[in-house]
Design a protein around this motif. Structure first.
Motif, mmCIF file in Angstrom:
data_model
loop_
_atom_site.group_PDB
_atom_site.id
_atom_site.type_symbol
_atom_site.label_atom_id
_atom_site.label_comp_id
_atom_site.label_asym_id
_atom_site.label_seq_id
_atom_site.Cartn_x
_atom_site.Cartn_y
_atom_site.Cartn_z
ATOM 1 N N ARG A 136 53.123 -9.764 17.050
ATOM 2 C CA ARG A 136 51.834 -9.080 17.127
ATOM 3 C C ARG A 136 52.105 -7.627 17.483
ATOM 4 O O ARG A 136 52.857 -7.342 18.428
ATOM 5 C CB ARG A 136 50.932 -9.716 18.180
ATOM 6 C CG ARG A 136 49.603 -9.021 18.325
ATOM 7 C CD ARG A 136 48.654 -9.624 19.377
ATOM 8 N NE ARG A 136 49.316 -10.246 20.490
ATOM 9 C CZ ARG A 136 49.305 -11.564 20.733
ATOM 10 N NH1 ARG A 136 48.675 -12.378 19.927
ATOM 11 N NH2 ARG A 136 49.925 -12.057 21.784
ATOM 12 N N ILE A 137 51.496 -6.717 16.764
ATOM 13 C CA ILE A 137 51.623 -5.297 17.062
ATOM 14 C C ILE A 137 50.692 -4.978 18.224
ATOM 15 O O ILE A 137 49.494 -5.238 18.153
ATOM 16 C CB ILE A 137 51.297 -4.438 15.827
ATOM 17 C CG1 ILE A 137 52.285 -4.782 14.700
ATOM 18 C CG2 ILE A 137 51.342 -2.958 16.169
ATOM 19 C CD1 ILE A 137 51.954 -4.160 13.371
ATOM 20 N N ARG A 138 51.233 -4.450 19.287
ATOM 21 C CA ARG A 138 50.480 -4.254 20.525
ATOM 22 C C ARG A 138 49.318 -3.279 20.383
ATOM 23 O O ARG A 138 48.266 -3.475 20.985
ATOM 24 C CB ARG A 138 51.411 -3.770 21.632
ATOM 25 C CG ARG A 138 52.361 -4.832 22.098
ATOM 26 C CD ARG A 138 53.270 -4.336 23.184
ATOM 27 N NE ARG A 138 54.117 -5.439 23.642
ATOM 28 C CZ ARG A 138 55.048 -5.304 24.546
ATOM 29 N NH1 ARG A 138 55.283 -4.122 25.094
ATOM 30 N NH2 ARG A 138 55.776 -6.339 24.906
ATOM 31 N N SER A 139 49.491 -2.225 19.605
ATOM 32 C CA SER A 139 48.459 -1.180 19.560
ATOM 33 C C SER A 139 47.200 -1.596 18.813
ATOM 34 O O SER A 139 46.127 -1.075 19.078
ATOM 35 C CB SER A 139 49.014 0.096 18.947
ATOM 36 O OG SER A 139 49.340 -0.113 17.591
ATOM 37 N N ASN A 140 47.319 -2.541 17.875
ATOM 38 C CA ASN A 140 46.131 -2.912 17.101
ATOM 39 C C ASN A 140 45.952 -4.419 16.928
ATOM 40 O O ASN A 140 45.076 -4.859 16.197
ATOM 41 C CB ASN A 140 46.149 -2.230 15.727
ATOM 42 C CG ASN A 140 47.340 -2.632 14.885
ATOM 43 O OD1 ASN A 140 48.097 -3.538 15.232
ATOM 44 N ND2 ASN A 140 47.518 -1.948 13.762
ATOM 45 N N ASN A 141 46.795 -5.218 17.581
ATOM 46 C CA ASN A 141 46.734 -6.692 17.534
ATOM 47 C C ASN A 141 46.930 -7.273 16.136
ATOM 48 O O ASN A 141 46.590 -8.427 15.894
ATOM 49 C CB ASN A 141 45.433 -7.221 18.137
ATOM 50 C CG ASN A 141 45.439 -7.128 19.640
ATOM 51 O OD1 ASN A 141 46.479 -7.246 20.274
ATOM 52 N ND2 ASN A 141 44.275 -6.896 20.226
ATOM 53 N N ALA A 142 47.473 -6.504 15.211
ATOM 54 C CA ALA A 142 47.761 -7.028 13.873
ATOM 55 C C ALA A 142 48.944 -7.996 13.976
ATOM 56 O O ALA A 142 49.906 -7.756 14.703
ATOM 57 C CB ALA A 142 48.086 -5.889 12.917
ATOM 58 N N ILE A 143 48.856 -9.076 13.239
ATOM 59 C CA ILE A 143 49.917 -10.082 13.216
ATOM 60 C C ILE A 143 50.827 -9.794 12.026
ATOM 61 O O ILE A 143 50.355 -9.535 10.922
ATOM 62 C CB ILE A 143 49.333 -11.509 13.087
ATOM 63 C CG1 ILE A 143 48.374 -11.805 14.245
ATOM 64 C CG2 ILE A 143 50.438 -12.546 12.998
ATOM 65 C CD1 ILE A 143 49.015 -11.874 15.595
ATOM 66 N N GLY A 144 52.120 -9.845 12.258
ATOM 67 C CA GLY A 144 53.085 -9.650 11.193
ATOM 68 C C GLY A 144 54.130 -10.749 11.233
ATOM 69 O O GLY A 144 54.288 -11.444 12.239
ATOM 70 N N ASN A 145 54.812 -10.935 10.127
ATOM 71 C CA ASN A 145 55.916 -11.894 10.091
ATOM 72 C C ASN A 145 56.909 -11.453 9.037
ATOM 73 O O ASN A 145 56.583 -10.706 8.126
ATOM 74 C CB ASN A 145 55.415 -13.317 9.837
ATOM 75 C CG ASN A 145 54.665 -13.436 8.545
ATOM 76 O OD1 ASN A 145 55.209 -13.144 7.481
ATOM 77 N ND2 ASN A 145 53.412 -13.857 8.609
#
Length: 134
Positions: free
Chosen positions: A114-123
């Motif tokens: 999870r990207i901390r600045s915008n809560n986007a989930i990545g994998n």
């Protein structure tokens, strides 16, 4: 999402290094920059960088290890520790390493974050070869 809220994610040279059609250095931005950073961390062996001796993942030490549950657990542990240490822009949600039925020497390392600045989930999936190919 505006570019102002994404500046924390960074802008920099594309990895691997590429030249644009105009002769400049290709750049990556934001979420792509984080994915490239994760790839760089996983691809770097400890001790490979002269000024950052401890930087890297350490999975390269397991290249000749047997393809078993112990090796896969060590890979997962090394990946999680490296990403937690060297990529402060993300929270590591899950790391797994799975062997492939037809390719005994290939581990697919799956990383969810999870990207901390915008809560986007990545994998991403990182291929790692643990033994010499037959």
């Amino acid at each position: 999402m505006s570019d102002d809220t994404r500046e924390f994610l960074g802008i920099g040279w594309k990895f691997p290094l590429q030249v644009t059609a105009g002769g400049g250095i290709a750049r990556s931005r934001y979420e792509q920059r984080i994915e490239e950073s994760i790839y760089l961390i996983l691809s770097t062996a400890k001790g490979e960088r002269v000024m950052l001796d401890d930087f890297g993942c350490g999975i390269q030490d397991l290249v000749f290890a047997p393809n078993n549950a112990v090796t896969r657990a060590r890979v997962v542990q090394n990946v999680r520790k490296a990403l937690t240490t060297y990529e402060p822009r993300i929270d590591v949600l899950d790391v797994s390493a799975d062997s492939q039925p037809n390719q005994d020497n290939l581990l697919l390392i799956r990383v969810s974050y999870r990207i901390r600045s915008n809560n986007a989930i990545g994998n991403m999936v990182y291929p790692f070869y643990i033994q010499e190919a037959a």
